[in-house]
Design a protein around this motif. Sequence first.
Motif, PDB file in Angstrom:
ATOM      1  N   PRO A   1      53.168  13.860 -17.389  1.00  0.00           N
ATOM      2  CA  PRO A   1      52.688  14.741 -16.315  1.00  0.00           C
ATOM      3  C   PRO A   1      53.401  14.477 -14.992  1.00  0.00           C
ATOM      4  CG  PRO A   1      50.849  13.938 -17.606  1.00  0.00           C
ATOM      5  CD  PRO A   1      52.054  13.201 -18.093  1.00  0.00           C
ATOM      6  N   GLU A   2      53.705  13.218 -14.728  1.00  0.00           N
ATOM      7  CA  GLU A   2      54.432  12.868 -13.501  1.00  0.00           C
ATOM      8  C   GLU A   2      55.814  13.514 -13.506  1.00  0.00           C
ATOM      9  OE1 GLU A   2      54.877  10.588  -9.844  1.00  0.00           O
ATOM     10  OE2 GLU A   2      53.122  10.819 -11.138  1.00  0.00           O
ATOM     11  N   ALA A   3      56.502  13.452 -14.658  1.00  0.00           N
ATOM     12  CA  ALA A   3      57.832  14.052 -14.776  1.00  0.00           C
ATOM     13  C   ALA A   3      57.770  15.562 -14.574  1.00  0.00           C
ATOM     14  CB  ALA A   3      58.434  13.726 -16.141  1.00  0.00           C
ATOM     15  N   ALA A   4      56.702  16.179 -15.083  1.00  0.00           N
ATOM     16  CA  ALA A   4      56.554  17.622 -14.932  1.00  0.00           C
ATOM     17  C   ALA A   4      56.417  18.013 -13.459  1.00  0.00           C
ATOM     18  CB  ALA A   4      55.334  18.107 -15.720  1.00  0.00           C
ATOM     19  N   LEU A   5      55.651  17.229 -12.699  1.00  0.00           N
ATOM     20  CA  LEU A   5      55.494  17.518 -11.275  1.00  0.00           C
ATOM     21  C   LEU A   5      56.787  17.262 -10.508  1.00  0.00           C
ATOM     22  CD1 LEU A   5      51.917  16.145 -10.478  1.00  0.00           C
ATOM     23  CD2 LEU A   5      52.654  18.526 -10.676  1.00  0.00           C
ATOM     24  N   VAL A   6      57.531  16.236 -10.927  1.00  0.00           N
ATOM     25  CA  VAL A   6      58.822  15.961 -10.289  1.00  0.00           C
ATOM     26  C   VAL A   6      59.781  17.117 -10.554  1.00  0.00           C
ATOM     27  CG1 VAL A   6      60.855  14.464 -10.320  1.00  0.00           C
ATOM     28  CG2 VAL A   6      58.575  13.457 -10.342  1.00  0.00           C
ATOM     29  N   ALA A   7      59.808  17.615 -11.798  1.00  0.00           N
ATOM     30  CA  ALA A   7      60.673  18.745 -12.144  1.00  0.00           C
ATOM     31  C   ALA A   7      60.268  19.997 -11.387  1.00  0.00           C
ATOM     32  CB  ALA A   7      60.610  19.000 -13.652  1.00  0.00           C
ATOM     33  N   LEU A   8      58.971  20.200 -11.275  1.00  0.00           N
ATOM     34  CA  LEU A   8      58.459  21.363 -10.555  1.00  0.00           C
ATOM     35  C   LEU A   8      58.829  21.285  -9.074  1.00  0.00           C
ATOM     36  CD1 LEU A   8      56.710  23.915 -10.796  1.00  0.00           C
ATOM     37  CD2 LEU A   8      54.717  22.494 -10.316  1.00  0.00           C
TER      38      LEU A   8
ATOM     39  N   ILE B   1      48.601  27.549  -8.421  1.00  0.00           N
ATOM     40  CA  ILE B   1      48.045  26.311  -8.971  1.00  0.00           C
ATOM     41  C   ILE B   1      49.118  25.224  -9.028  1.00  0.00           C
ATOM     42  CG2 ILE B   1      47.036  25.242 -11.022  1.00  0.00           C
ATOM     43  CD1 ILE B   1      45.727  27.948 -11.631  1.00  0.00           C
ATOM     44  N   LEU B   2      50.292  25.593  -9.532  1.00  0.00           N
ATOM     45  CA  LEU B   2      51.375  24.623  -9.638  1.00  0.00           C
ATOM     46  C   LEU B   2      51.870  24.193  -8.254  1.00  0.00           C
ATOM     47  CD1 LEU B   2      53.393  26.052 -12.662  1.00  0.00           C
ATOM     48  CD2 LEU B   2      51.682  24.235 -12.635  1.00  0.00           C
ATOM     49  N   MET B   3      51.902  25.141  -7.306  1.00  0.00           N
ATOM     50  CA  MET B   3      52.330  24.788  -5.956  1.00  0.00           C
ATOM     51  C   MET B   3      51.337  23.831  -5.305  1.00  0.00           C
ATOM     52  SD  MET B   3      55.211  25.883  -5.265  1.00  0.00           S
ATOM     53  CE  MET B   3      54.988  25.070  -3.709  1.00  0.00           C
ATOM     54  N   LEU B   4      50.064  24.039  -5.559  1.00  0.00           N
ATOM     55  CA  LEU B   4      49.045  23.139  -5.014  1.00  0.00           C
ATOM     56  C   LEU B   4      49.200  21.742  -5.606  1.00  0.00           C
ATOM     57  CD1 LEU B   4      46.566  22.812  -3.220  1.00  0.00           C
ATOM     58  CD2 LEU B   4      45.145  23.521  -5.162  1.00  0.00           C
ATOM     59  N   LEU B   5      49.516  21.669  -6.885  1.00  0.00           N
ATOM     60  CA  LEU B   5      49.755  20.376  -7.521  1.00  0.00           C
ATOM     61  C   LEU B   5      50.972  19.684  -6.915  1.00  0.00           C
ATOM     62  CD1 LEU B   5      49.068  21.175 -11.293  1.00  0.00           C
ATOM     63  CD2 LEU B   5      47.710  19.717  -9.771  1.00  0.00           C
ATOM     64  N   VAL B   6      52.028  20.459  -6.651  1.00  0.00           N
ATOM     65  CA  VAL B   6      53.217  19.894  -6.009  1.00  0.00           C
ATOM     66  C   VAL B   6      52.861  19.334  -4.639  1.00  0.00           C
ATOM     67  CG1 VAL B   6      55.454  20.458  -4.967  1.00  0.00           C
ATOM     68  CG2 VAL B   6      54.900  21.298  -7.238  1.00  0.00           C
TER      69      VAL B   6
ATOM     70  N   GLY C   1      51.336  12.503  -1.863  1.00  0.00           N
ATOM     71  CA  GLY C   1      50.797  11.223  -2.305  1.00  0.00           C
ATOM     72  C   GLY C   1      49.299  11.237  -2.578  1.00  0.00           C
ATOM     73  N   LEU C   2      48.680  12.417  -2.612  1.00  0.00           N
ATOM     74  CA  LEU C   2      47.228  12.483  -2.829  1.00  0.00           C
ATOM     75  C   LEU C   2      46.841  12.346  -4.290  1.00  0.00           C
ATOM     76  CD1 LEU C   2      46.286  15.285  -0.267  1.00  0.00           C
ATOM     77  CD2 LEU C   2      46.037  12.804  -0.010  1.00  0.00           C
ATOM     78  N   ILE C   3      47.750  12.707  -5.207  1.00  0.00           N
ATOM     79  CA  ILE C   3      47.494  12.509  -6.630  1.00  0.00           C
ATOM     80  C   ILE C   3      48.726  11.880  -7.281  1.00  0.00           C
ATOM     81  CG2 ILE C   3      45.890  14.450  -6.813  1.00  0.00           C
ATOM     82  CD1 ILE C   3      48.150  16.019  -8.212  1.00  0.00           C
ATOM     83  N   SER C   4      48.511  11.123  -8.319  1.00  0.00           N
ATOM     84  CA  SER C   4      49.595  10.549  -9.106  1.00  0.00           C
ATOM     85  C   SER C   4      49.086  10.270 -10.511  1.00  0.00           C
ATOM     86  CB  SER C   4      50.117   9.252  -8.467  1.00  0.00           C
ATOM     87  OG  SER C   4      49.070   8.295  -8.400  1.00  0.00           O
TER      88      SER C   4
END
Length: 449
Positions: free
Chosen positions: A217-224, A434-439, A445-448
């Motif tokens: 999941p971390e990699a997915a957010l980094v890619a996004l 939704i994805l932008m909010l996750l980014v 640094g609020l979620i990891s």
Amino acid sequence: MNLSKSKPSSGRNDRFSSTGFILAAIGSSVGLGNMWKFPYITGANGGAAFFLLFIICLILVGLPLLLAELAIGRAGRGSAATSFVKAGGARIFGKLGFLQVLAPFLILTFYVIVAGWTLHYAVLSFSGTLYDNTDFSGQFNTFVGGYLPIIWQVIAILITSFVVAKGISGGIERFNKVLIPGLVILLIVLMIRAVTLPGAGEGVSFFLNPDFSKLSPEAALVALGHAFFSLSLGMGILLTYGAYVDKRQSLGSATLAIGAGDLIYALIAGLIIFPTIFSFGIESDAGPSLVFMALPAAFSAMPLGAFFGGLFFVLLAIAALTSSVSLFEVPVTYVMDRFGWGRGRSVLVISVLVLLVGIPSALSFGIAPALTSMGGKNFFDWLDFITSNILLPLGGLITTIFAGYFWKTAAEAAGLSTRWFSIWLFMLRYVAPILMLLVLLHTSGLISF
């Protein structure tokens, strides 16, 4: 250079040609991040598996948002702040849109500093002076810890402001029509040199062979996040450029061309960096340490290293300057739109402000202790963190919400068929926000995970 008397192509009738617009937009996305960050995050997250994930994120979020920014800009024919309202939105979107003027201005204040570094290192490499002392880390730290970067910062600002002062067709378009083909040639030459180095095959294999076990999941957010940032989204550039696009231009085709250009650049950057670092046993660290400390050691050890090192830093300088021009145009268009100033006066004022606000960043690498250590970061790094991790994701989120839920003429402005418009609207309403909010939550640094 007398910017205050500059009159070329400053009016709203100034337009990009179809080719010039696409090259300028690609120039905005071809920045330093793909050269020193993309290889690192790719190697750390599964190589080709991460690259595939990056492509998926580019399609799901990057391209829909890119099209939205271009369409809003063309419909509004204003600045990044005013286009939302001029396109038919409520006034609150004009105030929120100002974030997409503030962000590129702040980015520009430290981006021209790095552009100056690349120009300085290109001169050092071609002259051979860079390789007289093999303590490349010491060289870099001494350089950035002095006053010399301010001189190169001024040079980068002068080049950028000169181009922007010439207007859209006579300045930005002409600049990119020369530099982007030159960039392509340099990329190909350096890629061929890299993949033919001894041991380069191991680097190519590391980059292109997928390791799906490293995906997370971390990699997915980094890619996004990288798909978002690499396309220059959320920083008002494409909104601003959209205002200068002819109505006959297909925004859908332009979106695909810009996305393809960004993807190809990222791929070739990987095929330059990975073979080189594997050939010379260099760690694939991200940031200036890779480009200004580690890679010069590789160039010093290869045949004709000073020449190829010079080409590499010219490549970086082109990438930096084409992005700087794009960033510069955003606040210039805003003050022209907001205060009714001419282009020359607007460029002059923004140039002075960029220099004044940027000097603390230039001095934050040791020469000014108060700017060097500020809560674990220096002044330069704080500006980078605030803009990249907070302002840009916020800007992208505002765009998706406006285009997906509040823009009544979106179908006409986007110029898509009924089927493609439905898909685009679905992505903007239910996927991208939704994805932008996750980014935003992840990069701040609020979620990891």
